[in-house]
Design an enzyme around this catalytic site. Sequence first.
Site, PDB file in Angstrom:
ATOM      1  N   ASP A 252       0.812  -1.214   0.000  1.00 38.34           N
ATOM      2  CA  ASP A 252       0.000   0.000   0.000  1.00 38.34           C
ATOM      3  C   ASP A 252       0.852   1.273   0.000  1.00 38.34           C
ATOM      4  OD1 ASP A 252      -2.370   1.447   0.044  1.00 38.34           O
ATOM      5  OD2 ASP A 252      -2.483   1.467   2.230  1.00 38.34           O
ATOM      6  N   HIS A 253       0.459   2.205  -0.820  1.00 35.86           N
ATOM      7  CA  HIS A 253       1.083   3.527  -0.896  1.00 35.86           C
ATOM      8  C   HIS A 253       2.604   3.435  -1.015  1.00 35.86           C
ATOM      9  CE1 HIS A 253      -2.304   6.255  -0.634  1.00 35.86           C
ATOM     10  NE2 HIS A 253      -2.880   5.349   0.141  1.00 35.86           N
TER      11      HIS A 253
ATOM     12  N   GLU B 202      -2.829  -0.597  -8.850  1.00 36.25           N
ATOM     13  CA  GLU B 202      -3.661   0.569  -8.531  1.00 36.25           C
ATOM     14  C   GLU B 202      -2.777   1.809  -8.531  1.00 36.25           C
ATOM     15  OE1 GLU B 202      -6.927   0.580  -5.823  1.00 36.25           O
ATOM     16  OE2 GLU B 202      -6.072   2.212  -4.620  1.00 36.25           O
TER      17      GLU B 202
ATOM     18  N   LYS C 269      -9.892  11.519   7.823  1.00 39.52           N
ATOM     19  CA  LYS C 269      -9.728  10.262   8.546  1.00 39.52           C
ATOM     20  C   LYS C 269     -10.791  10.112   9.638  1.00 39.52           C
ATOM     21  CE  LYS C 269      -5.893   9.306   6.341  1.00 39.52           C
ATOM     22  NZ  LYS C 269      -5.841   8.234   5.337  1.00 39.52           N
TER      23      LYS C 269
ATOM     24  N   HIS D 291     -10.324   6.002  -1.504  1.00 40.71           N
ATOM     25  CA  HIS D 291      -9.371   5.985  -0.398  1.00 40.71           C
ATOM     26  C   HIS D 291      -9.925   6.726   0.814  1.00 40.71           C
ATOM     27  CE1 HIS D 291      -5.421   4.992  -2.749  1.00 40.71           C
ATOM     28  NE2 HIS D 291      -6.426   4.208  -3.083  1.00 40.71           N
TER      29      HIS D 291
END
Length: 532
Positions: A183-184, A290, A332, A364
């Site tokens: 991820d990321h 992605e 968030k 996201h």
Amino acid sequence: MDLQLLLNDVHEIFADIDANKSFDGLSNKGIYVPSIQVDRRNVYFILHEKDDQGYTQKSLVVYENRLTVDDFEAVESLEDGDSTLVVGELNEVNNKALAKRFPWIRPVSRRNYKYSFGVGDRLGNASNAHLRLLKGRGILPVLAQQSIRELMLMHRTNTDVFQSASWAVFEEGFTYGWGADGDHVKTEYEVDYAVKVGCSMITLDCTEVINNDAVNLSEEELDKQFNALDDDQKKYFNDTYLDKTFKVGDSEVHFTKHDVEESVLTFYGAILFAAQIYKDFVVPYNLDFEISMDETPYQTTNPNHFFFANELHRRNITPVTMAPRFYGEFQKAIDYIGDKDRFERELVVHEAIAEHFGYRLSIHSGSDKLSVYEIIGRVAKNGWHVKTAGTNWLEACRVVAHKDPKLMVEMYKYAYEHLDDVKDFYVFNAQTDGKAPKPETINEDNIITVLGDDDGRQVLHTMYGSLLNLEHNYHYVFRDKFWDVLKKNQDLYDRYLNIHIAEHIDLLQGKYKSKEEALEAHEPKTDISKEY
């Protein structure tokens, strides 16, 4: 451990199979029934045992032909004719041995799945609950999903995250498929690290190659920087996009001079970087790809999105998913902030672009965005991928708030007073509007209310790393106490997790039409912590 009793358990499993009975009546209640796998006269399962601290300890039990069982790393073993009973740890060696026999405990690509949901098990003990919830839902769970920053803050590795997920898949007997996301990842090194661990997917974070400054340039400065490009570059971009209108489904995307120049100066470097990662890693390792456009301070306009996708298409690159930064605020730990009607109008065009180029949209910071999930599920006819993560941490905090409120009061006070620790990582209201509950107003009787307050949630959400890593005199201030409560109350944690994630899933799948309806259906009417 009494191996003879375990051997008797194995033969009881065989007897149930021969009698066409379920395993629900097994004598040994420590055998976790969903984990039982039988291949001819070989048996594999996970055994649960409570230790003196009240923690559930797990072991792998294997009964297999003695000629092949050496693949497994045994702590104890017992021979039984041509077969051997092995008891082992849930470690990497035994995971690899199981994967040779049951390939479904390895992650797969999302390409052949219309719907996927990233649950980002930050603590490493939420995947079992998520898998039980998602069985039969037609959704591929992406269980391993941690950024490099999260790994460092949690003192975890991609291997640890991968292993935790894979063991949960085996333990729950989840054969539908699951994903593992590097991820990321931002650099070639980080991509390589994720690939070598076994991730089936990478989310390429283009933050460091997106030129965010271009969005704030005056028209004069935008022209100046665009005109500094090579003549052939300017000609190509203008010939391809300037004053052009592109039909995408029932929508249209039009490029003004500003749209062309802003899109090129902001995203072209990211496109070239993505193309290189595709060539060096995605193709050779058959990765699920992605691309994240959302780690920017500014909304991705429809022309921005089309430009990025079209330039990838010119290079014969079709990602599985793309993550634009949508209109509104996806902060968030709290619900969507913004005009939902405008969000839907612009989402329709983003979805049309995605369908035109053959990929799905990815959402996201999806935790808690309940007011827009019905819209996403309805508009994204091509399917969707949604990423959540921090919401699991907050449900763990809910367990602690109920079972050790004094500890949670102390954690909240520290988090509130040290928000500057994370000011460079997040943009969130709790940091700017000063409305989070003041520590002096919070006590053991009302600490649970913090988890129902948007700003309070953000304080706890963003400070997870600081809270768990705080040390004094060479020992952790909160971490060990936090884990003690959570391990002793895993069943309650599982319950909270599935209540919360079910609200997300049911809205995405159209079971409920509004946030209020989903909350009414799922939120407990009484304090369920007293049941555990």
